[in-house]
Write a protein that holds these residues in place. Structure first.
Motif, PDB file in Angstrom:
ATOM      1  N   LEU A   1     -42.567 -20.537   5.434  1.00  0.00           N
ATOM      2  CA  LEU A   1     -42.025 -19.826   4.283  1.00  0.00           C
ATOM      3  C   LEU A   1     -40.747 -20.466   3.754  1.00  0.00           C
ATOM      4  N   ALA A   2     -40.406 -21.659   4.206  1.00  0.00           N
ATOM      5  CA  ALA A   2     -39.191 -22.315   3.743  1.00  0.00           C
ATOM      6  C   ALA A   2     -39.373 -22.791   2.302  1.00  0.00           C
ATOM      7  N   PRO A   3     -38.360 -22.599   1.445  1.00  0.00           N
ATOM      8  CA  PRO A   3     -38.485 -23.026   0.043  1.00  0.00           C
ATOM      9  C   PRO A   3     -38.462 -24.543  -0.089  1.00  0.00           C
ATOM     10  N   VAL A   4     -39.131 -25.034  -1.123  1.00  0.00           N
ATOM     11  CA  VAL A   4     -39.181 -26.466  -1.418  1.00  0.00           C
ATOM     12  C   VAL A   4     -38.645 -26.679  -2.821  1.00  0.00           C
ATOM     13  N   SER A   5     -37.758 -27.631  -2.979  1.00  0.00           N
ATOM     14  CA  SER A   5     -37.167 -27.938  -4.292  1.00  0.00           C
ATOM     15  C   SER A   5     -37.908 -29.111  -4.924  1.00  0.00           C
ATOM     16  N   PHE A   6     -37.996 -29.078  -6.260  1.00  0.00           N
ATOM     17  CA  PHE A   6     -38.705 -30.123  -7.002  1.00  0.00           C
ATOM     18  C   PHE A   6     -37.806 -30.691  -8.091  1.00  0.00           C
ATOM     19  N   CYS A   7     -37.914 -32.011  -8.284  1.00  0.00           N
ATOM     20  CA  CYS A   7     -37.148 -32.723  -9.316  1.00  0.00           C
ATOM     21  C   CYS A   7     -38.107 -33.544 -10.176  1.00  0.00           C
ATOM     22  N   ARG A   8     -37.583 -33.990 -11.301  1.00  0.00           N
ATOM     23  CA  ARG A   8     -38.391 -34.851 -12.177  1.00  0.00           C
ATOM     24  C   ARG A   8     -38.725 -36.164 -11.488  1.00  0.00           C
ATOM     25  N   GLU A   9     -39.773 -36.808 -11.964  1.00  0.00           N
ATOM     26  CA  GLU A   9     -40.188 -38.088 -11.410  1.00  0.00           C
ATOM     27  C   GLU A   9     -39.080 -39.113 -11.567  1.00  0.00           C
ATOM     28  N   GLY A  10     -38.774 -39.788 -10.482  1.00  0.00           N
ATOM     29  CA  GLY A  10     -37.702 -40.776 -10.476  1.00  0.00           C
ATOM     30  C   GLY A  10     -36.401 -40.243  -9.940  1.00  0.00           C
ATOM     31  N   ASN A  11     -36.261 -38.913  -9.821  1.00  0.00           N
ATOM     32  CA  ASN A  11     -35.030 -38.297  -9.298  1.00  0.00           C
ATOM     33  C   ASN A  11     -35.240 -37.675  -7.938  1.00  0.00           C
ATOM     34  N   SER A  12     -36.346 -37.978  -7.307  1.00  0.00           N
ATOM     35  CA  SER A  12     -36.658 -37.327  -6.036  1.00  0.00           C
ATOM     36  C   SER A  12     -35.748 -37.846  -4.923  1.00  0.00           C
ATOM     37  N   THR A  13     -35.469 -36.956  -3.972  1.00  0.00           N
ATOM     38  CA  THR A  13     -34.676 -37.277  -2.785  1.00  0.00           C
ATOM     39  C   THR A  13     -35.398 -36.682  -1.578  1.00  0.00           C
ATOM     40  N   ASP A  14     -34.724 -36.776  -0.428  1.00  0.00           N
ATOM     41  CA  ASP A  14     -35.322 -36.206   0.781  1.00  0.00           C
ATOM     42  C   ASP A  14     -35.453 -34.685   0.672  1.00  0.00           C
TER      43      ASP A  14
ATOM     44  N   LEU B   1     -40.609 -23.450  -7.522  1.00  0.00           N
ATOM     45  CA  LEU B   1     -41.761 -22.857  -8.189  1.00  0.00           C
ATOM     46  C   LEU B   1     -41.835 -21.373  -7.876  1.00  0.00           C
ATOM     47  N   VAL B   2     -42.038 -20.558  -8.904  1.00  0.00           N
ATOM     48  CA  VAL B   2     -42.062 -19.103  -8.716  1.00  0.00           C
ATOM     49  C   VAL B   2     -43.381 -18.477  -9.157  1.00  0.00           C
ATOM     50  N   ALA B   3     -44.261 -19.226  -9.809  1.00  0.00           N
ATOM     51  CA  ALA B   3     -45.565 -18.691 -10.203  1.00  0.00           C
ATOM     52  C   ALA B   3     -46.500 -19.841 -10.542  1.00  0.00           C
TER      53      ALA B   3
END
Length: 647
Positions: free
Chosen positions: A27-40, A214-216
């Motif tokens: 149930l841990a949240p996952v963060s998302f970024c635009r392509e090219g700005n991704s990190t660990d 993401l929420v939905a």
């Protein structure tokens, strides 16, 4: 000094680990970024996973690959827990992959070609459409829902969407074909080969985390007959599959994805829109109030017996001094010399009570953890995994209770008692389960348990549960027999002729009505979640109903037990168990009614599977409720006879 410092450091690290915050597993949240700005800590690629396909018209679920849909070239399966395997969930990666906040329109996934000759794959798809099989997709551990309008302007969000729909030869539109007037050709199947996916996200502005969450995730299934792979048209006519294929048929699968920002929805409450669309909360409260009224009524009856009738009887009996008055005794006092006479089939009763104790503790702990949120729908398979592990680890109380009661009954075959406690009821359930699994294997269903998992279950049973049962039985036989407040006469007292209502069978039948009345509404939602594939999340209601069921079973059994004792019938051991255990018979009758009135299940295999699994549910519930009634009645009998003077 080195050992002392190491020990201090270990204590500090242990303290820090205990005080740190954590998320529930899965149930841990996952963060998302635009392509090219991704990190660990921030991903850009969003993966869509697919689960098994199921239907309300069939008990047989199938894996995604069984329907010849588009497959992922680098297919992989996330690790599955024991509960997911037992429930038949088969999650795997899909070719639907996209990047965060990058909208795409009418993009092709793959194409499938079917020749006019006999084609088993296409026939299987048509059969799935006819039985209304449903996709189940997952994005960021959240179901991709299909939301549509229902009666009274309400919107219902389903965690699945259909493969397609069909129009009968007589022109009758079936299932999802009602969503569009274009689905109007008689004797034709329509395949949903396109999906419009809408992903809603919280941008993270003003929050203490980077990236978006993401929420939905919603989609709308569509059917398009694309002209060709190089010329996709997401406004074309529907993709028709005729009843008889006379020429080559090419099916092109495609999708569109749109991202929308909505910072009013918190990540922690992203499941709310799914749960709120599911009705019946008001019905739940009505059920609780109805059950509470029953409990109050029974509590009043038991209180009247304990405080008025019983107290008056005890006072009158204890004031008797002359032998002439003693001859005028009547009712439950007359059977004090036989009330604790060991029952017939004491071995079987002790085994049932040991298994019932194991099931009761398992159920209580499982529901309590579910109320705390550890077993939420987001944590797939956790409920079944928790139940199985707890059952395996609770062999000790089962062995102890069975051995202690069997010794109290005067039994001497302790080896047989231990073996039956460890093997009888679990063996019946496993045999039933194994027969059902053979049917699932033969039908190629995803619900079939792999051979390795069956071996693992047997290993847990014989390697952990059985030794723990022997350990509990050792301590049970080591203890002294339970002491009773009155002695048992050598010669059994003759039981007078009983009226109709005090005979065993009518009393047992009446005893299960009130407990069943407390649970039948909750039972409807549980059966819906199992067989109609609806999401069950109201564990708070369920725990409250569980407590009410305990009280109702106890009070109903005590009430009827007192009436039988007043009629000078001292055979209460088995009767107390069967009185509350008969609630399971009403559960089975309701399950039969549910099958014929609520479900549209067809086929011999599905019918056998339904009733096979219902028998398992019946047996578990029978042991559970019977044990509650027995121990409540046992406490009551010991209580009333412990204050009676016996010459």
């Amino acid at each position: 000094m080195g050992v002392k410092n190491s020990l201090q450091a270990f204590v500090v690290l242990l303290y820090m680990s205990c005080c740190s915050s954590f998320y529930l597993p899965g149930l841990a949240p996952v963060s998302f970024c635009r392509e090219g700005n991704s990190t660990d800590n921030c991903k850009s690629r969003i993966e869509l996973f697919v689960n098994r396909l199921d239907s309300v018209e069939s008990v047989l679920p199938y894996e995604y690959d069984a329907f010849d849909f588009c497959k992922d070239e680098n297919e992989r399966r996330p690790s599955e827990n024991l509960g997911q395997v037992l429930f038949g969930e088969r999650i795997e990666s899909s070719p639907y992959k996209f990047y965060f906040n990058k909208n795409q329109t009418c993009k092709m996934i793959c194409s499938k070609v079917y020749q006019p000759k006999v084609n088993t794959q296409l026939e299987f798809i048509k059969k799935g459409i006819q039985l209304n099989y449903q996709h189940h997709w997952i994005v960021d551990n959240m179901p991709v829902t299909w939301c549509y309008d229902v009666e009274e302007g309400q919107k219902f969000c389903s965690p699945g969407f259909p493969i397609g729909c069909a129009v009968a030869p007589d022109g009758r539109v079936k299932d999802a074909c009602v969503i569009s007037s274009e689905f109007n050709k008689k004797d034709t199947f329509y395949l949903f080969n396109h999906v419009d996916i809408t992903i809603t996200y919280h941008s993270g502005n003003g929050e203490n985390w980077d990236g978006a969450r993401l929420v939905a995730a919603r989609l709308v299934p569509k059917s398009y007959k694309h002209p060709s792979k190089d010329n996709l048209n997401c406004e074309a006519h529907p993709m028709e599959i005729p009843q008889e294929l006379t020429s080559k048929l090419e099916v092109i699968y495609s999708y569109s994805v749109t991202f929308r920002e909505n910072n009013t929805i918190k990540w922690a409450s992203r499941w709310d829109y799914i749960l709120e669309s599911m009705p019946h909360t008001n019905i739940q409260w009505f059920s609780i109030m109805n059950s509470l009224v029953i409990v109050l009524f029974l509590s009043g009856m038991v209180a009247m017996i304990m405080l008025r009738t019983l107290h008056k009887d005890i006072a009158r009996y204890n004031q008797i001094d002359s032998s002439e008055d003693a001859q005028e005794e009547f009712g439950w006092k007359l059977v004090h010399g036989d009330i604790f006479r060991p029952p017939k089939k004491g071995m079987l009763l002790s085994v049932f009570l040991g298994q019932g104790t194991q099931i009761f503790i398992m159920t209580f702990i499982t529901l309590f953890l579910a109320c705390l949120g550890f077993l939420s729908p987001a944590n797939r398979g956790a409920l079944m995994t928790c139940s199985v592990v707890l059952w395996v680890l609770l062999g000790t109380p089962a062995g102890y209770v069975s051995a202690r009661l069997y010794k109290t009954f005067g039994g001497e075959k302790w080896k047989t008692n231990v073996l039956m406690t460890a093997l009888l009821c679990p063996g019946i359930i496993f045999a039933d389960f194994f027969v059902m699994n053979i049917i699932l294997w033969e039908k190629g269903s995803s619900a079939a348990i792999p051979f390795g998992t069956l071996v693992a279950i047997l290993a847990m049973w014989f390697g952990i549960s059985v030794p723990l049962t022997f350990l509990g039985a050792y301590f049970g036989f080591k203890e002294r027999s339970i002491e009773h407040p009155v002695r048992t006469n050598q010669i059994p007292r003759q039981i007078p002729v009983q009226s109709f209502f005090t005979k065993p069978l009518p009393g047992i039948i009446m005893g299960g009505i009130l407990p069943f009345g407390c649970i039948f509404i909750q039972l409807f939602f549980i059966l819906n979640s199992i067989w109609s594939h609806q999401m069950y999340y109201m564990f708070g209601f369920l725990f409250l109903v569980f407590i009410i069921l305990l009280i109702t079973c106890s009070e109903a059994t005590i009430l009827l037990c007192y009436f039988h004792l007043c009629a000078e019938d001292y055979h209460w051991w088995w009767r107390s168990f069967l009185t509350s255990g008969f609630t399971a018979v009403y559960l089975f009758i309701y399950a039969v009614h549910y099958f014929f009135s609520k479900l549209q299940i067809t086929g011999t295999a599905s019918t056998i599977l339904y009733f096979g699994y219902t028998i398992i549910m019946f047996l578990i519930f029978f042991l559970f409720t019977g044990t509650i009634g027995f121990f409540a009645c046992y406490w009551f009998v010991k209580k009333i006879y412990s204050v009676v003077k016996v010459d």
